[in-house]
Design an enzyme around this catalytic site. Structure first.
Site, PDB file in Angstrom:
ATOM      1  N   PHE A   1       0.845  -1.193   0.000  1.00  0.00           N
ATOM      2  CA  PHE A   1       0.000   0.000   0.000  1.00  0.00           C
ATOM      3  C   PHE A   1       0.882   1.246   0.000  1.00  0.00           C
ATOM      4  CE2 PHE A   1      -2.550   3.234   2.275  1.00  0.00           C
ATOM      5  CZ  PHE A   1      -3.613   3.296   1.397  1.00  0.00           C
TER       6      PHE A   1
ATOM      7  N   GLU B   1      15.766   5.492   5.255  1.00  0.00           N
ATOM      8  CA  GLU B   1      14.608   4.827   4.660  1.00  0.00           C
ATOM      9  C   GLU B   1      13.619   5.916   4.225  1.00  0.00           C
ATOM     10  OE1 GLU B   1      15.804   3.556   7.755  1.00  0.00           O
ATOM     11  OE2 GLU B   1      16.938   2.172   6.479  1.00  0.00           O
TER      12      GLU B   1
ATOM     13  N   ARG C   1      -7.565   5.584  11.652  1.00  0.00           N
ATOM     14  CA  ARG C   1      -6.290   5.773  10.969  1.00  0.00           C
ATOM     15  C   ARG C   1      -5.220   4.937  11.656  1.00  0.00           C
ATOM     16  NH1 ARG C   1      -7.005   7.279   5.957  1.00  0.00           N
ATOM     17  NH2 ARG C   1      -7.509   9.481   5.634  1.00  0.00           N
TER      18      ARG C   1
ATOM     19  N   GLU D   1     -13.577  12.753  -4.294  1.00  0.00           N
ATOM     20  CA  GLU D   1     -13.568  12.360  -2.885  1.00  0.00           C
ATOM     21  C   GLU D   1     -14.695  13.031  -2.102  1.00  0.00           C
ATOM     22  OE1 GLU D   1     -11.802  10.141  -1.338  1.00  0.00           O
ATOM     23  OE2 GLU D   1     -10.426   9.611  -2.956  1.00  0.00           O
TER      24      GLU D   1
ATOM     25  N   SER E   1       5.359  15.308   6.034  1.00  0.00           N
ATOM     26  CA  SER E   1       6.412  14.744   6.881  1.00  0.00           C
ATOM     27  C   SER E   1       7.658  14.486   6.045  1.00  0.00           C
ATOM     28  CB  SER E   1       5.923  13.442   7.542  1.00  0.00           C
ATOM     29  OG  SER E   1       6.859  12.964   8.468  1.00  0.00           O
TER      30      SER E   1
ATOM     31  N   GLY F   1      10.698  14.601   6.583  1.00  0.00           N
ATOM     32  CA  GLY F   1      11.833  13.920   7.180  1.00  0.00           C
ATOM     33  C   GLY F   1      11.913  12.455   6.805  1.00  0.00           C
TER      34      GLY F   1
ATOM     35  N   GLU G   1       5.278  12.021   0.365  1.00  0.00           N
ATOM     36  CA  GLU G   1       3.920  12.486   0.049  1.00  0.00           C
ATOM     37  C   GLU G   1       3.879  14.009  -0.089  1.00  0.00           C
ATOM     38  OE1 GLU G   1      -0.654  12.386   1.817  1.00  0.00           O
ATOM     39  OE2 GLU G   1       1.014  11.707   3.052  1.00  0.00           O
TER      40      GLU G   1
ATOM     41  N   GLU H   1     -12.968  -0.373  -0.326  1.00  0.00           N
ATOM     42  CA  GLU H   1     -11.630   0.157  -0.092  1.00  0.00           C
ATOM     43  C   GLU H   1     -11.325   0.247   1.401  1.00  0.00           C
ATOM     44  OE1 GLU H   1     -11.188   3.850  -2.160  1.00  0.00           O
ATOM     45  OE2 GLU H   1     -11.803   3.020  -4.098  1.00  0.00           O
TER      46      GLU H   1
ATOM     47  N   GLU I   1     -13.168   1.721   3.680  1.00  0.00           N
ATOM     48  CA  GLU I   1     -13.549   3.017   4.247  1.00  0.00           C
ATOM     49  C   GLU I   1     -14.853   2.926   5.026  1.00  0.00           C
ATOM     50  OE1 GLU I   1     -11.517   6.127   1.076  1.00  0.00           O
ATOM     51  OE2 GLU I   1     -13.653   5.699   0.915  1.00  0.00           O
TER      52      GLU I   1
END
Length: 203
Positions: A26, A51, A78, A111, A132, A134, A138, A161, A163
């Site tokens: 994913f 990474e 989440r 959406e 993010s 660091g 995204e 999906e 949701e």
């Protein structure tokens, strides 16, 4: 160079030594070895290994209505908040990942229908940012849209999906409480509601 307009260095100031995918699912995880320019020094850094988490480009929208004096947020589970001391069910703006070469605006319109039943016409771009940087690639596009909000919330999302989304409607009078009580735990919703607070002050 004006730091207000441009970064101190560019992509040409990074040397990639190697990159290797560790996981493809994913999300994707890549091991990257690189060197980069250092501030006020002629040499590059030693080789650094990190990474890098790859996620698709994404877009989100705050739905609001000045005449109705209300705005909409969604709540859903989440996994990134799995260890949150309060709850893994987060309040968020409507959002989703771009499908292939889909434009952010088209993603938002799709959406919004899936997660709230609301049809979006005009969009106001607020910010585009790395949530993010660091560790994650995204890139997120945040918008606001004035729409006709439903009289009450409901359950939305695409079950195939995974949701299961609850739509919540809030009065403008509740905005200050939400911004102060710690219920909001992710950057896009905080940024969007701070924008809404400024919007209300300027009306």
């Amino acid at each position: 160079m004006n730091i207000l307009d441009h970064a101190s260095y560019s992509a040409s100031d990074v040397t990639i030594e190697s990159r290797e995918f560790l996981f493809r699912g994913f999300i994707q995880v890549e091991k990257v070895s690189f060197r980069h320019r250092l501030f006020n020094q002629p040499d590059y850094s030693p080789v650094i290994q990190r990474e890098l988490i790859h996620r698709p480009e994404a877009a989100g929208v705050l739905l609001y209505n000045d005449q109705q004096q209300r705005f909409a947020l969604i709540e859903q589970f989440r996994v990134g908040a799995l260890n949150d001391s309060e709850s893994a069910w987060q309040l968020e703006v409507i959002a989703g990942v771009l499908d292939g070469d889909e434009a952010p605006e088209d993603c938002i319109r799709r959406e919004s229908l899936e997660e709230s039943g609301c049809e979006v016409q005009q969009l106001q771009h607020l910010f585009s940012f790395y949530p993010s940087a660091g560790a994650c690639s995204e890139f997120f596009h945040l918008y606001a849209a004035e729409v006709e909000l439903p009289k009450m919330g409901g359950i939305f999302g695409m079950p195939d999906e995974g949701e299961n989304i609850q739509l919540h409607l809030f009065d403008y009078s509740e905005l200050g409480t939400l911004l102060k009580n710690g219920r909001l735990r992710n950057a896009p919703v905080i940024m969007a509601l701070q924008w809404l607070a400024q919007h209300l002050q300027q009306r």
